[in-house]
Design a protein around this motif. Structure first.
Motif, PDB file in Angstrom:
ATOM      1  N   ASN A 197      -3.180   6.526  -9.996  1.00  0.00           N
ATOM      2  CA  ASN A 197      -3.515   5.161  -9.618  1.00  0.00           C
ATOM      3  C   ASN A 197      -5.088   4.895  -9.945  1.00  0.00           C
ATOM      4  N   ASN A 231      -1.054   5.052   5.181  1.00  0.00           N
ATOM      5  CA  ASN A 231      -1.271   4.381   3.838  1.00  0.00           C
ATOM      6  C   ASN A 231      -2.554   4.026   3.293  1.00  0.00           C
ATOM      7  N   ASP A 232      -2.726   3.975   2.181  1.00  0.00           N
ATOM      8  CA  ASP A 232      -3.989   3.548   1.542  1.00  0.00           C
ATOM      9  C   ASP A 232      -4.253   2.390   1.337  1.00  0.00           C
ATOM     10  N   THR A 282      -4.674  -5.217   1.012  1.00  0.00           N
ATOM     11  CA  THR A 282      -3.988  -4.816  -0.221  1.00  0.00           C
ATOM     12  C   THR A 282      -4.697  -5.882  -1.102  1.00  0.00           C
ATOM     13  N   PHE A 335      -5.262  -1.033  -0.520  1.00  0.00           N
ATOM     14  CA  PHE A 335      -6.211  -1.344  -1.670  1.00  0.00           C
ATOM     15  C   PHE A 335      -7.055  -2.317  -1.553  1.00  0.00           C
ATOM     16  N   ASN A 355      -7.733   7.983   0.424  1.00  0.00           N
ATOM     17  CA  ASN A 355      -7.171   8.257  -0.661  1.00  0.00           C
ATOM     18  C   ASN A 355      -6.039   9.591  -0.259  1.00  0.00           C
ATOM     19  N   GLN A 369       0.654   7.815  -7.158  1.00  0.00           N
ATOM     20  CA  GLN A 369       1.694   6.945  -6.230  1.00  0.00           C
ATOM     21  C   GLN A 369       2.825   6.580  -7.080  1.00  0.00           C
ATOM     22  N   THR A 421      -8.293   2.290  -3.753  1.00  0.00           N
ATOM     23  CA  THR A 421      -7.840   2.584  -2.432  1.00  0.00           C
ATOM     24  C   THR A 421      -8.893   2.733  -1.620  1.00  0.00           C
ATOM     25  N   SER A 422      -9.179   2.307  -0.293  1.00  0.00           N
ATOM     26  CA  SER A 422     -10.188   2.706   0.527  1.00  0.00           C
ATOM     27  C   SER A 422      -9.994   4.098   1.365  1.00  0.00           C
ATOM     28  N   PRO A 442       0.966  -1.132  -0.071  1.00  0.00           N
ATOM     29  CA  PRO A 442      -0.024  -0.133  -0.072  1.00  0.00           C
ATOM     30  C   PRO A 442       0.719   1.165   0.142  1.00  0.00           C
ATOM     31  N   SER A 443       0.391   2.265  -0.974  1.00  0.00           N
ATOM     32  CA  SER A 443       0.995   3.329  -0.732  1.00  0.00           C
ATOM     33  C   SER A 443       2.507   3.377  -1.535  1.00  0.00           C
TER      34      SER A 443
END
Lengths: 372, 372, 372, 372
Positions: free
Chosen positions: B290, B263-264, A312, B266, B279, B285, B276-277, A103-104
């Motif tokens: 993304n 962190n986003d 993820t 996925f 943003n 990214q 992503t839940s 993630p990220s």
């Protein structure tokens, strides 16, 4: 991919995190500059992992090899090439990450763009790519210092909620290098170190703000309307991994002032040199340096690599979870300092060269038309 | 001077505030796009002075003339040229300013750089230059909409100390255009208008923040490591007159979060589309889009033109004072909205074109190597 | 110095004749292309000195090391870096040349431009710089072959007064590589070899003409009005050391024809594929490839290094004489063949990428506007 | 499409043959150059159709309008924009050509590339596009003359089989302008005029060679290894419509000389100025000017527009025939002369600016390191 930066002082970086090596080609550096591997090594050592417990423990000696561009210790006008071999790549640490997007990180977007599943260690999106920038920045800094006495200094201004108090105009590099977090305010530095250590233990990470000042930049650098000095500085900043914001001079805080408070009055000394009595402009007006210190702030997000379980998807787009592994920087800020300096030096060197032709010919035309 | 922007979708603006006219040449626009002068006029009208009492009262019809690039209502692949004549230049208003540098304007730095005393109306440093950008942005927006359904919307998010509450994802242009300050939060808009009117009466000026969202940008746009999408957006932002700061996603505020918060994650839907839940990344990214909405904020300083007495120096470097005159924008924000949209559209159009070749050939190589 | 070539397929060469090494960074190569060091080595071996008595006897193994850009034998979209170490530099051979300008070499002009006295071995003006071009050309050739079946073949067409008879359309690389002079006409080849051996014995040198054909280039490559395909090919040609002339299609000879003789009539086959019945255009019309073979000729002057006494001046601008020493190519033509191919491949790869976005979007717009 | 030329002196042309108008934006011209519409008009008049019976009879006054970049008769460092309206477009003459590709024109390749059926008058592939080049060239020429005394002169050297005898070093523009064919050898000029008139009557066309000399270019211009001066000159040449070949110095003829004949010996005069006693190099060595006259030759094919029946295909790819119509140049050479001069001036102005920064800083570093 676009790995070249600059118009006249042009830098091309190459290399992936876990490949054979990384490096840079610098084209457009004027001839006559004394330059040695030691000049470059000094800056690489500041960027190197493993310097303290605050940063990644990857063991990389990062020895600079100078392949071209220098003869008898002096640049000769040809491209300067610097290569560093990767020594401590541990691809196996990354096996899981080649199946699941972190993630990220850039894993997902690189896969979408290039059609290639994530490379070990983040490939070219790894902070390891910035090594070439720092090497090139060392050359730019030396050039700017020799020709103009320009000095660029960056420091860690904020980590997480911990703010420092710093006067950019009396700052020295010694004060910054006095502690591993590179914050010249010793009290704040202690708190920052503690916070970072704490985050490391929790497998978490922190972000913050890097401040940067460029002193002794002459008036006249910057190319409106698109390659304004602050525009190229902003681009340079946001090209650094993890950077999410840039401001110059008063920046976002300046939006809370009125024009009558924010305008920088001009005054002249007896020698008819011009200054401003405040510097909300941050040394740049209309996209061109005005001779005052250039003041910048860059926001860095908390490092994406954490050692906690996260949701993820796999590279086949199935939902899953992932828990970080491997060596990582719980806070990227201390190592970002030399990278920020490098990018600012690269922008300034490029604009110094661009301004040279403008100035030379305008002055000649002035003489021609005045019969001088 | 550097008046060209973009690599494949290339825009060159020209013209000074009080010269014959201003305009733009757009090179690299694909053939086949329906385009009329009305498409461009619509956007120019949003940028035009004199729309309300909040902005400059200069009377400019700003009529777009299309000189090239279109045949039978459709682009043909050749450069598109748009010219607008200046009608209401009042050079005499500026006589004093040709002798004295206006604080925080570009008069001094242009003089130092080009050796030319300040031009009437600020010459090319005037916001009038942005007309060409808005015209070109209208073309880019139409292209992005036709090919990808991309929509870029900007709005006034903050004026002076007045913050608005806005949900970028449900925003419509109608809500923004519903009031002259272009703030979609009606309560905040009223306060902003009042504050601007107040500043105008006092001969003072206000700054603020413009928000911007780009929706429906596909994953894959952006060229690391130097022409990252956010790097080019930052450059575009800081090239706009009066812009002093840029952030994407969580920006400076994100530095107060921990990695585990920032962190986003996925996730994939049943059709294996990835989202992503959160943003915090702001849709980008590793320098590449993304697929999530791209979220940006731009800081604009209070307008430099104020009608109060200020300390400054003459062009001969003697200390003096100066009191502003002439028509001015007490707050540049409402007119900055279409300029911000234009610059974001220009960056996106350029990266759409750059991604096309990357994608096309990677896919072809994939088929070639898999025998497909 | 400008060491980068290309817009989307961008090549940066580096290194001097007697420095640590030479090489190239290739940025913009699409991901997914199978690539190994052997692919590159094959072409380097064709360019290498010491292949026969016709060329320089410098002993250089020229072993290609691939530092980046390839993972598991396939390109990943990141910059591809190739480095070759210099092994047989003999700087002492050049001691006299660091004091005296060699006639028709670049010693004098480099000194005037960069302020640096001549570097050993000609530094960056040495033909050794072309090694990086050949390495990059090998990558471009592989890409063009995989995607389009494009094949570029060059050959020695003329040496001194000896002309060959060659049909470019039935030519194979085997015929060219069958003799050390790389002329596919065996009778002419024998005479050329004899002439070159004779010149070597006299310490003199010969020039000549390289022919080149690019087959299977699709219609549509080239970017008018300035980056026309033939314009970029001409630039590529004249950037090769010792090249003094370029022509495409009928070239200078075509000036002796009338329009009614010179125009290439179009015809279509049953599948509505379009051809021309003659090819005086040389495969390019209006700056864009038309699908026919691209035919070029490049003039190379006799090598400047000769072993006879010549008038010249010292680096202090005093008249003197100089007699050549060291290893040299009595005729550069055989080794120029792979360099010409490389440069043509680089131009074509760049234009293939540039055309991809034009084509992709025009086709999409066509579908959009036709509701398809 | 790529309509911008140059790195620091950047020219962007726009406009189609039968659109609203054509023109150019020049960015990067230093401030302080006296410039008027008359300076530009003078050169446009030399390029204009209808000057004599030898060229196209299209009636175009070609009046230059200066939209930006000049204040009080002097350049101010901002982009210079020049626009010319099309007056005598006769689209109906071209109805047939919108259905059938004219042989050896750009109709077919533009259709393949952009998906747009042929535009009236050839659109942007028409020689009318060169008007913007000539306007920009006039600015470049004035700059080069003011700063360096550089003078660029082109002339018609050969038409069809008729060769002239011309000494480039004693040539004056008066001699060239003395006859409509722009050949300074009066006997050859008469034969050329006769041949062109004859071709016109037959509805046929002729090609030939334009010679060009640039005098007083200082040593040091040109950027190896890719933007060598002769490489950029070659690109400029081959970007001109109908140009099929370029040579510098000895060119193709030089391939018939031995090195001992072809090398240009250096000598110095009492003031330690350096010259070469021959000039087979054509004023450029190693890609950099050496201070000697720069000598070039450009091959132009016979005009593609002829009034004879020819085989071709329709835009639907059916075989057909076509017979030319409309106004045309039976020989493009006389009107190509100012275009060649313009392109050479553009290349030189760009390299003058590029060399300025190299020189300035190398000299400063020299002083710094020598303590001077």
């Amino acid at each position: 991919m676009a790995s070249t930066f600059g118009t006249l002082f042009r830098v091309t970086t190459f290399g992936e995190s876990h490949g054979v090596g990384v490096g840079v080609v610098i084209d457009g550096c004027p001839a006559g500059l004394p330059l040695s591997e030691a000049d470059i090594q000094r800056e690489l050592d500041r960027r190197r992992p493993g310097q303290s417990s605050l940063v990644s423990q990857r063991k990389e000696p990062d020895v600079a090899a100078l392949l071209s561009g220098v003869d008898s210790g002096v640049t000769v006008g040809t491209p300067i090439t610097i290569v560093v071999r990767n020594e401590d790549a541990r691809p196996r640490d990354y096996d899981e990450f080649r199946q699941k997007y972190r993630p990220s990180h850039a894993d997902y977007t690189y896969h979408e763009k290039y059609g290639v599943p994530p490379l070990s260690g983040g490939g070219r999106a790894s902070a390891r790519e910035t090594l070439g920038r720092v090497a090139a920045g060392a050359v730019a800094a030396k050039l700017l210092s020799a020709l103009f006495g320009v000095e660029v200094i960056a420091w860690v201004s904020q980590v997480y909620g911990i703010e420092s108090e710093v006067d950019p105009l009396t700052l020295t590099r010694d004060k910054i290098e006095a502690n591993p977090v590179r914050c010249p305010d010793p009290d704040a530095a202690l708190q920052m170190i503690e916070a970072i250590e704490h985050a490391r233990k929790e497998g978490d990470s922190l972000g913050g703000v890097v401040g940067c000042v460029a002193q002794h930049v002459p008036a006249g650098w910057g190319e409106p309307v698109f390659d304004k000095l602050e525009a190229d500085l902003a681009k340079a900043a946001l090209s650094i991994p993890a950077c999410k914001g840039f401001e110059i001079g008063s920046g976002f805080a300046g939006t809370h002032l009125r024009g009558s408070e924010h305008n920088d009055p001009f005054y002249a000394d007896d020698a008819r040199r011009v200054y401003t009595s405040t510097n909300f402009s941050g040394g740049v007006q209309g996209g061109i340096s005005n001779g005052m210190p250039i003041l910048m702030r860059l926001a860095f997000k908390p490092t994406s690599t954490i050692l906690k379980e996260q949701h993820t998807v796999t590279i086949h787009k199935e939902n899953t979870t992932l828990k970080g592994k491997g060596r990582h920087d719980p806070c990227v800020l201390p190592r970002a300092v030399p990278v920020v300096e490098a990018m600012v030096n690269l922008v300034l060197a490029d604009h110094a060269l661009r301004q040279a032709s403008t100035l030379t010919f305008s002055q000649q035309l002035g003489r021609v038309s005045s019969g001088g």
